[in-house]
Write a protein that holds these residues in place. Structure first.
Motif, PDB file in Angstrom:
ATOM      1  N   SER A 184       5.575 -13.570 -16.081  1.00  0.00           N
ATOM      2  CA  SER A 184       4.366 -14.410 -16.013  1.00  0.00           C
ATOM      3  C   SER A 184       3.501 -14.133 -17.241  1.00  0.00           C
ATOM      4  N   ASP A 185       2.674 -15.133 -17.650  1.00  0.00           N
ATOM      5  CA  ASP A 185       1.897 -14.984 -18.894  1.00  0.00           C
ATOM      6  C   ASP A 185       0.651 -14.142 -18.690  1.00  0.00           C
ATOM      7  N   SER A 186       0.048 -14.246 -17.494  1.00  0.00           N
ATOM      8  CA  SER A 186      -1.239 -13.564 -17.320  1.00  0.00           C
ATOM      9  C   SER A 186      -1.192 -12.600 -16.140  1.00  0.00           C
ATOM     10  N   THR A 187      -1.911 -11.484 -16.269  1.00  0.00           N
ATOM     11  CA  THR A 187      -1.912 -10.515 -15.169  1.00  0.00           C
ATOM     12  C   THR A 187      -2.809 -10.989 -14.024  1.00  0.00           C
ATOM     13  N   ASP A 188      -3.619 -12.061 -14.271  1.00  0.00           N
ATOM     14  CA  ASP A 188      -4.461 -12.590 -13.187  1.00  0.00           C
ATOM     15  C   ASP A 188      -3.648 -13.466 -12.248  1.00  0.00           C
ATOM     16  N   ASP A 189      -2.476 -13.785 -12.704  1.00  0.00           N
ATOM     17  CA  ASP A 189      -1.635 -14.695 -11.941  1.00  0.00           C
ATOM     18  C   ASP A 189      -1.461 -14.202 -10.507  1.00  0.00           C
ATOM     19  N   ASP A 190      -1.528 -15.136  -9.558  1.00  0.00           N
ATOM     20  CA  ASP A 190      -1.346 -14.781  -8.144  1.00  0.00           C
ATOM     21  C   ASP A 190       0.023 -14.186  -7.879  1.00  0.00           C
ATOM     22  N   ASP A 191       0.955 -14.482  -8.791  1.00  0.00           N
ATOM     23  CA  ASP A 191       2.330 -14.015  -8.571  1.00  0.00           C
ATOM     24  C   ASP A 191       2.507 -12.542  -8.886  1.00  0.00           C
ATOM     25  N   VAL A 192       1.509 -11.939  -9.555  1.00  0.00           N
ATOM     26  CA  VAL A 192       1.658 -10.524  -9.910  1.00  0.00           C
ATOM     27  C   VAL A 192       1.297  -9.675  -8.685  1.00  0.00           C
ATOM     28  N   PRO A 193       2.223  -8.830  -8.239  1.00  0.00           N
ATOM     29  CA  PRO A 193       1.978  -8.068  -7.009  1.00  0.00           C
ATOM     30  C   PRO A 193       0.768  -7.135  -7.090  1.00  0.00           C
ATOM     31  N   LEU A 194       0.160  -6.926  -5.927  1.00  0.00           N
ATOM     32  CA  LEU A 194      -0.968  -6.001  -5.809  1.00  0.00           C
ATOM     33  C   LEU A 194      -0.442  -4.714  -5.181  1.00  0.00           C
ATOM     34  N   ILE A 195      -0.630  -3.597  -5.906  1.00  0.00           N
ATOM     35  CA  ILE A 195      -0.164  -2.299  -5.386  1.00  0.00           C
ATOM     36  C   ILE A 195      -1.370  -1.370  -5.314  1.00  0.00           C
ATOM     37  N   VAL A 196      -1.672  -0.861  -4.129  1.00  0.00           N
ATOM     38  CA  VAL A 196      -2.797   0.068  -3.978  1.00  0.00           C
ATOM     39  C   VAL A 196      -2.228   1.420  -3.509  1.00  0.00           C
ATOM     40  N   ALA A 197      -2.578   2.471  -4.241  1.00  0.00           N
ATOM     41  CA  ALA A 197      -2.059   3.810  -3.919  1.00  0.00           C
ATOM     42  C   ALA A 197      -3.216   4.740  -3.569  1.00  0.00           C
ATOM     43  N   ILE A 198      -3.024   5.534  -2.539  1.00  0.00           N
ATOM     44  CA  ILE A 198      -4.084   6.456  -2.082  1.00  0.00           C
ATOM     45  C   ILE A 198      -3.532   7.869  -1.984  1.00  0.00           C
ATOM     46  N   ASP A 199      -4.350   8.831  -2.396  1.00  0.00           N
ATOM     47  CA  ASP A 199      -3.999  10.238  -2.151  1.00  0.00           C
ATOM     48  C   ASP A 199      -5.260  11.088  -2.212  1.00  0.00           C
ATOM     49  N   LEU A 200      -5.173  12.249  -1.590  1.00  0.00           N
ATOM     50  CA  LEU A 200      -6.261  13.232  -1.686  1.00  0.00           C
ATOM     51  C   LEU A 200      -6.383  13.716  -3.125  1.00  0.00           C
ATOM     52  N   GLN A 201      -5.231  13.804  -3.794  1.00  0.00           N
ATOM     53  CA  GLN A 201      -5.174  14.352  -5.154  1.00  0.00           C
ATOM     54  C   GLN A 201      -5.349  13.244  -6.194  1.00  0.00           C
ATOM     55  N   PRO A 202      -5.922  13.607  -7.359  1.00  0.00           N
ATOM     56  CA  PRO A 202      -5.976  12.604  -8.428  1.00  0.00           C
ATOM     57  C   PRO A 202      -4.571  12.348  -8.968  1.00  0.00           C
ATOM     58  N   MET A 203      -4.365  11.185  -9.519  1.00  0.00           N
ATOM     59  CA  MET A 203      -3.031  10.800  -9.993  1.00  0.00           C
ATOM     60  C   MET A 203      -3.157  10.179 -11.374  1.00  0.00           C
ATOM     61  N   ALA A 204      -2.254  10.510 -12.281  1.00  0.00           N
ATOM     62  CA  ALA A 204      -2.290   9.876 -13.607  1.00  0.00           C
ATOM     63  C   ALA A 204      -1.994   8.383 -13.435  1.00  0.00           C
ATOM     64  N   VAL A 258       0.864  -1.185   0.000  1.00  0.00           N
ATOM     65  CA  VAL A 258       0.000   0.000   0.000  1.00  0.00           C
ATOM     66  C   VAL A 258       0.900   1.235   0.000  1.00  0.00           C
ATOM     67  N   ASP A 259       0.600   2.164  -0.909  1.00  0.00           N
ATOM     68  CA  ASP A 259       1.340   3.424  -0.983  1.00  0.00           C
ATOM     69  C   ASP A 259       0.398   4.531  -0.510  1.00  0.00           C
ATOM     70  N   LEU A 260       0.604   5.000   0.721  1.00  0.00           N
ATOM     71  CA  LEU A 260      -0.261   6.046   1.277  1.00  0.00           C
ATOM     72  C   LEU A 260       0.283   7.419   0.916  1.00  0.00           C
ATOM     73  N   CYS A 261      -0.606   8.328   0.536  1.00  0.00           N
ATOM     74  CA  CYS A 261      -0.206   9.693   0.149  1.00  0.00           C
ATOM     75  C   CYS A 261       0.734   9.627  -1.046  1.00  0.00           C
ATOM     76  N   ALA A 262       0.216   9.093  -2.129  1.00  0.00           N
ATOM     77  CA  ALA A 262       1.061   8.648  -3.241  1.00  0.00           C
ATOM     78  C   ALA A 262       1.301   9.671  -4.346  1.00  0.00           C
ATOM     79  N   ALA A 263       0.454  10.706  -4.460  1.00  0.00           N
ATOM     80  CA  ALA A 263       0.551  11.621  -5.614  1.00  0.00           C
ATOM     81  C   ALA A 263       1.798  12.505  -5.516  1.00  0.00           C
ATOM     82  N   PRO A 264       2.441  12.863  -6.605  1.00  0.00           N
ATOM     83  CA  PRO A 264       2.058  12.570  -7.994  1.00  0.00           C
ATOM     84  C   PRO A 264       2.383  11.144  -8.441  1.00  0.00           C
ATOM     85  N   GLY A 265       3.084  10.374  -7.613  1.00  0.00           N
ATOM     86  CA  GLY A 265       3.191   8.951  -7.947  1.00  0.00           C
ATOM     87  C   GLY A 265       4.591   8.390  -8.141  1.00  0.00           C
ATOM     88  N   SER A 266       5.629   9.117  -7.707  1.00  0.00           N
ATOM     89  CA  SER A 266       6.965   8.561  -7.984  1.00  0.00           C
ATOM     90  C   SER A 266       7.252   7.316  -7.139  1.00  0.00           C
TER      91      SER A 266
END
Ligand code: SAM
Length: 314
Positions: free
Chosen positions: A71-91, A46-54
């Motif tokens: 890996s062949d598929s993005t559904d693969d369990d091996d692909v990391p989950l990254i969640v970013a949060i900020d007050l500001q919108p981020m590209a 989890v990336d808290l206060c992530a904007a602008p996103g570096s």
């Protein structure tokens, strides 16, 4: 400040643009990783206060993209989950799920937790900063509220043994904060990456091996934290500033990280010029989408326009 003058002053600002980072802060996370190996084995972050996103870019480049390539598929369990949060919108950033919201708000925490679908995170990073007022006590207090919000999310989502990296402002209450974090992590180090200016009171708490106190209930977080630093609280952890003296004083591990013979973020370095002696400033990698100062700029522009018109008419 114009971008050319910032280019002249700040080597990390220039390097960030050359290497495609949205902000020079990327180097801080990279240098923390060089010292503490924070990405090892990380699958959920989890990336808290992530904007602008570096920092999210660092997470994507270090964790998501290599895993996706192998890996062949993005559904693969091996692909990391990254969640970013900020007050500001981020590209958008490849492999990063974005949540726009206030981390001090319980609803935002719930949205983040939902993304993890019952699973726990290996790493939580928080580079949150309020708009700095220059009044150190005030800035330190508001910053501590962001850390507290980050810690609240941590207690709901971080797996035992996980890591938490949080920006702090060093001040008179750093020892209290250190002790509060020590309640939850066996290792806490205050790190100062080379790319963080010496002239700034900013540093990073690198908290390793999450292990909350036995019988800990997340709802009691605030009460537990308040106890540290009071005479009736956890005696052996009581290290509020000035309270303990001599051999009882708590020494906070402090570490400078990044290549110590590398660039000094407080120094000005010569600009690399083209053979004809000219220097070309690069554009920012990702200008802010909807910055809070946008309206102020529009108003300033409109009023300049109006006064120009008045001068012409008179
Ligand atoms: N780590 C980011 C990067 O590398 O691009 C830079 C983060 S910037 C120094 C601080 C961010 O904290 C700002 O984008 C600001 O919107 C965010 N922030 C401040 N208070 C917040 C809050 N209560 N909830 C969510 N984000 C917050």
């Amino acid at each position: 400040m114009g971008k050319a003058s910032r280019d002249k002053r700040d080597i990390y600002y220039r390097k960030a643009k050359e290497e495609g980072w949205r902000a020079r802060s990327a180097f801080k996370l990279l240098q923390i990783d060089e010292e503490f190996n924070i990405f090892e084995g990380v699958k959920r972050v989890v990336d808290l206060c992530a904007a602008p996103g570096s920092w999210s870019q660092v997470l994507s480049r270090k964790l998501y993209l290599p895993a996706k390539l192998s890996s062949d598929s993005t559904d693969d369990d091996d692909v990391p989950l990254i969640v970013a949060i900020d007050l500001q919108p981020m590209a958008p950033i490849e492999g990063v799920i974005q949540v726009q919201g206030d981390i001090t708000n319980a609803r935002t925490a719930e949205v983040v937790i939902r993304h993890f679908d019952g699973c726990k995170a290996d790493l939580v990073v928080c580079d949150g900063a309020p708009d700095v007022t220059g009044l150190h006590d005030m800035d330190e207090f508001v910053q501590s509220q962001l850390i507290l919000a980050g810690l609240t999310i941590v207690t709901h989502i971080l797996k035992n043994g996980g890591k938490f990296i949080a920006k702090i402002f060093r001040g008179k209450d750093t020892s209290l904060l250190y002790c509060q974090l020590k309640l939850f992590f066996t290792e806490v180090t205050i790190a100062k990456p080379k790319s963080s200016r010496n002239s700034s009171i900013e540093a990073f708490a690198v908290c390793e091996n999450y292990s909350p106190p036995e019988g800990f209930n997340e709802k009691d977080l605030h009460r537990l934290l308040e106890k540290v630093g009071t005479p009736s609280g956890a005696d052996d952890l009581d290290c509020s500033s000035g309270w303990l003296e001599g051999p009882n004083k708590v020494y906070i591990p402090f570490l400078a990280c990044g290549d110590l013979s590398g660039y000094d973020s407080d120094r000005s370095y010569p600009l690399s010029k083209a053979p004809d002696g000219s220097y070309k400033s690069l554009d920012p990698v990702q200008p802010p989408i909807d910055p809070p100062y946008k309206r102020a700029l529009e108003m300033k522009k409109a009023s300049n326009h109006k006064s120009e018109k008045l001068t012409l008419d008179s």
